[in-house]
Each structure stands twice: as C-alpha cells, then as structure tokens.
Design an enzyme around this catalytic site. Structure first.
Site, PDB file in Angstrom:
ATOM      1  N   PRO A   1       0.316  -4.593  -4.618  1.00  0.00           N
ATOM      2  CA  PRO A   1      -1.046  -4.668  -5.177  1.00  0.00           C
ATOM      3  C   PRO A   1      -1.994  -3.685  -4.499  1.00  0.00           C
ATOM      4  O   PRO A   1      -1.812  -3.371  -3.320  1.00  0.00           O
ATOM      5  CB  PRO A   1      -1.474  -6.109  -4.896  1.00  0.00           C
ATOM      6  CG  PRO A   1      -0.524  -6.651  -3.895  1.00  0.00           C
ATOM      7  CD  PRO A   1       0.708  -5.816  -3.919  1.00  0.00           C
ATOM      8  N   ASP A   2      -2.974  -3.158  -5.253  1.00  0.00           N
ATOM      9  CA  ASP A   2      -4.011  -2.326  -4.634  1.00  0.00           C
ATOM     10  C   ASP A   2      -5.079  -3.251  -4.059  1.00  0.00           C
ATOM     11  O   ASP A   2      -4.897  -4.474  -4.008  1.00  0.00           O
ATOM     12  CB  ASP A   2      -4.568  -1.292  -5.636  1.00  0.00           C
ATOM     13  CG  ASP A   2      -5.281  -1.925  -6.817  1.00  0.00           C
ATOM     14  OD1 ASP A   2      -5.452  -3.163  -6.836  1.00  0.00           O
ATOM     15  OD2 ASP A   2      -5.684  -1.189  -7.734  1.00  0.00           O
ATOM     16  N   PHE A   3      -6.188  -2.701  -3.599  1.00  0.00           N
ATOM     17  CA  PHE A   3      -7.259  -3.530  -3.053  1.00  0.00           C
ATOM     18  C   PHE A   3      -8.148  -4.102  -4.158  1.00  0.00           C
ATOM     19  O   PHE A   3      -8.437  -5.273  -4.201  1.00  0.00           O
ATOM     20  CB  PHE A   3      -8.164  -2.696  -2.128  1.00  0.00           C
ATOM     21  CG  PHE A   3      -7.696  -2.613  -0.704  1.00  0.00           C
ATOM     22  CD1 PHE A   3      -6.599  -3.325  -0.259  1.00  0.00           C
ATOM     23  CD2 PHE A   3      -8.377  -1.816   0.215  1.00  0.00           C
ATOM     24  CE1 PHE A   3      -6.171  -3.245   1.057  1.00  0.00           C
ATOM     25  CE2 PHE A   3      -7.964  -1.725   1.535  1.00  0.00           C
ATOM     26  CZ  PHE A   3      -6.859  -2.433   1.947  1.00  0.00           C
ATOM     27  N   ARG A   4      -8.623  -3.171  -5.010  1.00  0.00           N
ATOM     28  CA  ARG A   4      -9.804  -3.513  -5.793  1.00  0.00           C
ATOM     29  C   ARG A   4      -9.586  -3.791  -7.277  1.00  0.00           C
ATOM     30  O   ARG A   4     -10.550  -4.072  -7.978  1.00  0.00           O
ATOM     31  CB  ARG A   4     -10.866  -2.407  -5.618  1.00  0.00           C
ATOM     32  CG  ARG A   4     -11.387  -2.363  -4.203  1.00  0.00           C
ATOM     33  CD  ARG A   4     -12.318  -1.212  -3.925  1.00  0.00           C
ATOM     34  NE  ARG A   4     -12.709  -1.196  -2.517  1.00  0.00           N
ATOM     35  CZ  ARG A   4     -11.989  -0.671  -1.534  1.00  0.00           C
ATOM     36  NH1 ARG A   4     -10.837  -0.090  -1.802  1.00  0.00           N
ATOM     37  NH2 ARG A   4     -12.414  -0.711  -0.286  1.00  0.00           N
TER      38      ARG A   4
ATOM     39  N   ASN B   1      -2.330   5.673   1.428  1.00  0.00           N
ATOM     40  CA  ASN B   1      -1.385   4.561   1.393  1.00  0.00           C
ATOM     41  C   ASN B   1      -0.624   4.425   2.700  1.00  0.00           C
ATOM     42  O   ASN B   1      -0.353   5.404   3.399  1.00  0.00           O
ATOM     43  CB  ASN B   1      -0.425   4.725   0.218  1.00  0.00           C
ATOM     44  CG  ASN B   1      -1.147   4.581  -1.102  1.00  0.00           C
ATOM     45  OD1 ASN B   1      -2.296   4.139  -1.114  1.00  0.00           O
ATOM     46  ND2 ASN B   1      -0.513   4.950  -2.189  1.00  0.00           N
TER      47      ASN B   1
ATOM     48  N   ASP C   1       2.240   2.589   2.699  1.00  0.00           N
ATOM     49  CA  ASP C   1       3.532   2.018   2.302  1.00  0.00           C
ATOM     50  C   ASP C   1       4.720   2.959   2.502  1.00  0.00           C
ATOM     51  O   ASP C   1       5.859   2.585   2.210  1.00  0.00           O
ATOM     52  CB  ASP C   1       3.464   1.544   0.838  1.00  0.00           C
ATOM     53  CG  ASP C   1       3.063   2.648  -0.135  1.00  0.00           C
ATOM     54  OD1 ASP C   1       3.329   3.830   0.137  1.00  0.00           O
ATOM     55  OD2 ASP C   1       2.465   2.314  -1.187  1.00  0.00           O
TER      56      ASP C   1
ATOM     57  N   HIS D   1      -4.490   6.962   6.613  1.00  0.00           N
ATOM     58  CA  HIS D   1      -4.755   5.622   7.140  1.00  0.00           C
ATOM     59  C   HIS D   1      -3.548   5.061   7.882  1.00  0.00           C
ATOM     60  O   HIS D   1      -3.386   3.850   7.995  1.00  0.00           O
ATOM     61  CB  HIS D   1      -5.191   4.691   5.999  1.00  0.00           C
ATOM     62  CG  HIS D   1      -6.505   5.101   5.391  1.00  0.00           C
ATOM     63  ND1 HIS D   1      -6.968   4.634   4.194  1.00  0.00           N
ATOM     64  CD2 HIS D   1      -7.459   5.965   5.832  1.00  0.00           C
ATOM     65  CE1 HIS D   1      -8.153   5.179   3.918  1.00  0.00           C
ATOM     66  NE2 HIS D   1      -8.458   5.999   4.889  1.00  0.00           N
TER      67      HIS D   1
HETATM   68  P1  CNA Z   1      -8.372   0.706  -4.333  1.00  0.00           P
HETATM   69  O1  CNA Z   1      -9.753   0.699  -3.838  1.00  0.00           O
HETATM   70  O2  CNA Z   1      -7.672  -0.595  -4.517  1.00  0.00           O
HETATM   71  O3  CNA Z   1      -8.371   1.503  -5.722  1.00  0.00           O
HETATM   72  C1  CNA Z   1      -7.208   1.647  -6.504  1.00  0.00           C
HETATM   73  C2  CNA Z   1      -7.549   2.502  -7.712  1.00  0.00           C
HETATM   74  O4  CNA Z   1      -6.351   2.761  -8.414  1.00  0.00           O
HETATM   75  C3  CNA Z   1      -8.530   1.851  -8.694  1.00  0.00           C
HETATM   76  O5  CNA Z   1      -9.471   2.798  -9.120  1.00  0.00           O
HETATM   77  C4  CNA Z   1      -7.623   1.422  -9.846  1.00  0.00           C
HETATM   78  O6  CNA Z   1      -8.278   1.445 -11.097  1.00  0.00           O
HETATM   79  C5  CNA Z   1      -6.551   2.468  -9.788  1.00  0.00           C
HETATM   80  N1  CNA Z   1      -5.257   2.035 -10.301  1.00  0.00           N
HETATM   81  C6  CNA Z   1      -4.630   0.842 -10.107  1.00  0.00           C
HETATM   82  N2  CNA Z   1      -3.427   0.843 -10.707  1.00  0.00           N
HETATM   83  C7  CNA Z   1      -3.316   2.057 -11.318  1.00  0.00           C
HETATM   84  C8  CNA Z   1      -2.303   2.655 -12.110  1.00  0.00           C
HETATM   85  N3  CNA Z   1      -1.154   2.027 -12.411  1.00  0.00           N
HETATM   86  N4  CNA Z   1      -2.511   3.909 -12.581  1.00  0.00           N
HETATM   87  C9  CNA Z   1      -3.654   4.574 -12.306  1.00  0.00           C
HETATM   88  N5  CNA Z   1      -4.655   4.049 -11.550  1.00  0.00           N
HETATM   89  C10 CNA Z   1      -4.470   2.810 -11.055  1.00  0.00           C
HETATM   90  O7  CNA Z   1      -7.413   1.602  -3.399  1.00  0.00           O
HETATM   91  P2  CNA Z   1      -7.765   2.933  -2.590  1.00  0.00           P
HETATM   92  O8  CNA Z   1      -6.466   3.539  -2.227  1.00  0.00           O
HETATM   93  O9  CNA Z   1      -8.773   3.769  -3.260  1.00  0.00           O
HETATM   94  O10 CNA Z   1      -8.467   2.324  -1.291  1.00  0.00           O
HETATM   95  C11 CNA Z   1      -8.169   2.762  -0.073  1.00  0.00           C
HETATM   96  C12 CNA Z   1      -7.451   1.727   0.785  1.00  0.00           C
HETATM   97  C13 CNA Z   1      -6.436   0.906   0.050  1.00  0.00           C
HETATM   98  C14 CNA Z   1      -6.652   2.427   1.819  1.00  0.00           C
HETATM   99  O11 CNA Z   1      -7.167   2.155   3.061  1.00  0.00           O
HETATM  100  C15 CNA Z   1      -5.207   1.918   1.715  1.00  0.00           C
HETATM  101  O12 CNA Z   1      -4.602   1.815   2.958  1.00  0.00           O
HETATM  102  C16 CNA Z   1      -5.339   0.627   1.056  1.00  0.00           C
HETATM  103  N6  CNA Z   1      -4.161   0.063   0.370  1.00  0.00           N
HETATM  104  C17 CNA Z   1      -2.958   0.694   0.387  1.00  0.00           C
HETATM  105  C18 CNA Z   1      -1.879   0.138  -0.279  1.00  0.00           C
HETATM  106  C19 CNA Z   1      -0.555   0.853  -0.244  1.00  0.00           C
HETATM  107  O13 CNA Z   1      -0.220   1.482   0.754  1.00  0.00           O
HETATM  108  N7  CNA Z   1       0.218   0.808  -1.339  1.00  0.00           N
HETATM  109  C20 CNA Z   1      -2.020  -1.068  -0.979  1.00  0.00           C
HETATM  110  C21 CNA Z   1      -3.287  -1.704  -0.970  1.00  0.00           C
HETATM  111  C22 CNA Z   1      -4.341  -1.116  -0.292  1.00  0.00           C
END
Ligand code: CNA
Length: 277
Positions: free
Chosen positions: A44-47, A118, A120, A137
């Site tokens: 999952p993402d954050f937001r 990321n 991950d 990060h």
């Molecule tokens: P965020 O703030 O959660 O934003 C994610 C963005 O991606 C949003 O604008 C969504 O609309 C968009 N999105 C989600 N799914 C899709 C998709 N399938 N296709 C296209 N767009 C999509 O995350 P950010 O990375 O901007 O925020 C930064 C944080 C999140 C960092 O410090 C990371 O370490 C942290 N994070 C990382 C992971 C990971 O490593 N996979 C997971 C969750 C959070």
C-alpha cells in the site's frame, strides 16, 4: 505558462514522448518514483484513500498517522513500526512492470539515475544496479542501532520483525530499525550530491508520487526548461502541467508504461524483462 504549446515535444501525449525518446536529443533520462509504482505489487502507498497505509493505521493506536515513521515517537513506542514492517517485508513482493521499465531504460543506455522515495528495494530486485538508484528515504536492505549506529544482522532483524518484538543493539542496548529515513532524520548524503545532475536531464519521468514529502518533492523543479517532465500518476500533483513541455499521463502507471512501450516498439522486451523478475 499553461496553455502554451510544447517547444521540445511535438505533442504532450504518449506519442509525443515516444517520438522524442527515439530522437538524438533524448540521451539522459531521469526517474523520480514514489509508493504508487509499488501498489500493484501489493504494497500500500501512504495517501491513497481507502487503501493507503494512513487510512489503515487505526489498528496501531497512533496519536497521528505519520507517527509510525517519526523517530521521536519510535523511541517512545517502536511497536507500531514493527507491526507495519511485518506487512511491508520486501521479500514478500515482486517488482511491477513499471520497475522493469526503469531497467529497460537502463538497458537502452538512457537511464542516468532513478531517484526513489520507496523503501521496498523493488528497483534493485528488478535488476537495476546500485549506481543507478538513489534511495532517498533509505531502505529495508540494512539495519542499525538508532543510538550508536552499530549494524544489526539481517537474519536476526527478520526474526524480530516476524515476532513484532523490537530488536536491541548488542553494544549499547539502543533500539534497532531498518535504515529507512524517518521524519526527523536527514536524507543520505548521496541524495544531495546527486540531485544536481537533474539540471543536465533531457527527460524526467515522475511516477506514483503525491509529491508532498520534501525535499524530494522539490527536485523536479531542477529539470531545465528544455527537459520535458512526464508525470505518470493517478492524479495531477505538484506543479506538473505548469511548463510547456510538461506531460500529464494520468492513470495506472503499469498501464501507461505499457502504452508508452508499445508506442516505442519496446513492449515485448519490457514483458520479457518483467518475466525474468
Ligand atoms: P503517497 O503520498 O502515498 O502518494 C502515492 C501517489 O501514487 C498518489 O498520488 C497516488 O494517486 C499515486 N498512485 C497510487 N497507485 C498508483 C498507481 N497504480 N498508478 C499510478 N499512480 C498511483 O506516496 P509518496 O511516495 O509520494 O510519499 C512519499 C513517502 C511514501 C516516502 O517516504 C516513502 O518511503 C513512503 N512509502 C513507500 C512505500 C514503498 O516503499 N513501496 C510504501 C508506502 C509509503
């Protein structure tokens, strides 16, 4: 500047980007990535509403959602982070086709650097070498004590995360965490020494990020006006769209990447690279 026609690209769409990528003008490609490129891998993402980590943190009883990645809160109560770390164990996930696209850009000798937020490690697992990735990060790849920085063994850390029991440093008794950058901690020096390269870019892809976490979010402004910025994201973010050669390809990043590679005649190669992961 919105509304002005493009000056570097012929059109602000997939076709225009593909045509430019095939031209001699486009030699140095940069990538900025965020959590949205890994959601289709199951992380999952954050937001994102409903599915994002922040939406699903109620079970951890946090004072506020970001506390799970706050170094001061972690000192007080490391359990929520350890609970989350179990769910995010990178070894459980496979890179997405978007990660393989970065590898393909590298194979075509176009990729200068992939800046990722990321943690991950899926860029590495897609085959990208360490010298092409800045993990701004940090990542789950290494662990250390938050007080004396003594490294902590990966296997022991896995056991601690699996049990949800915070690991302690053998030397000083301090808490151990993966070397991911928490709120309140500094970014790696490699980030600051490498970002100026963006000023030399011919093309910048920005994928799967809300562009809200500074200083990472601000680096897209370093791309010169001659460098088209291509946003591949579910929604419009940051100041993307404000320059004549900004391209907004809104949608699921895996789908858009496939569309772009089809236009480039690279789709089969992309699918083959992905199949190898
Ligand atoms: P965020 O703030 O959660 O934003 C994610 C963005 O991606 C949003 O604008 C969504 O609309 C968009 N999105 C989600 N799914 C899709 C998709 N399938 N296709 C296209 N767009 C999509 O995350 P950010 O990375 O901007 O925020 C930064 C944080 C999140 C960092 O410090 C990371 O370490 C942290 N994070 C990382 C992971 C990971 O490593 N996979 C997971 C969750 C959070």
């Amino acid at each position: 500047m919105t509304g002005e026609g493009p000056s570097v690209l012929k059109s602000r769409d997939v076709k225009g980007v593909a045509e430019y990528m095939k031209s001699d003008q486009c030699r140095k490609v940069f990538v900025m990535a965020g959590a949205g490129i890994s959601t289709s891998a199951g992380i999952p993402d954050f937001r994102s509403p409903e599915t994002g980590l922040y939406h699903n943190l109620q079970r951890l009883n946090l004072p506020y959602a970001e506390a799970v990645f706050d170094i001061d809160y972690f000192r007080e109560n490391p359990i929520p982070f350890y609970t989350l770390a179990k769910d995010m164990d990178p070894s459980k996930f496979r890179p997405t086709i978007t990660h393989s696209f970065f590898k393909l850009l590298d194979k075509k000798s176009l990729l200068k650097m992939c800046f990722t937020q990321n943690i991950d490690t899926l860029e590495r697992r897609a085959g990208l070498s360490g010298d092409k990735i800045i993990e701004a990060h940090g990542s789950f790849a290494a662990n250390s004590c938050i007080d004396c920085q003594e490294p902590y063994e990966e296997e022991k850390m896995k056991i601690a995360v699996e049990k949800g029991e915070p690991a302690r440093c053998a030397s000083c008794g301090g808490l151990v965490k993966p070397e991911i950058v928490f709120f309140g901690e500094g970014l790696p020096s490699s980030f600051f020494s490498t970002v100026p390269q963006l000023r030399t870019g011919d093309l910048l892809f920005i994928l799967g990020t809300s562009l809200t976490v500074m200083p990472f979010a601000g680096i897209c402004k370093l791309a010169p006006p001659s460098c088209p910025r291509v946003l591949i994201n579910l929604d419009a973010v940051g100041d993307l769209g404000s320059r004549p050669d900004d391209v907004l390809l809104l949608g699921d990043c895996d789908g858009v990447v496939r569309e772009l590679c089809k236009e480039l005649g690279w789709l089969e190669e992309l699918e083959d690279l992905w199949a190898e992961t």
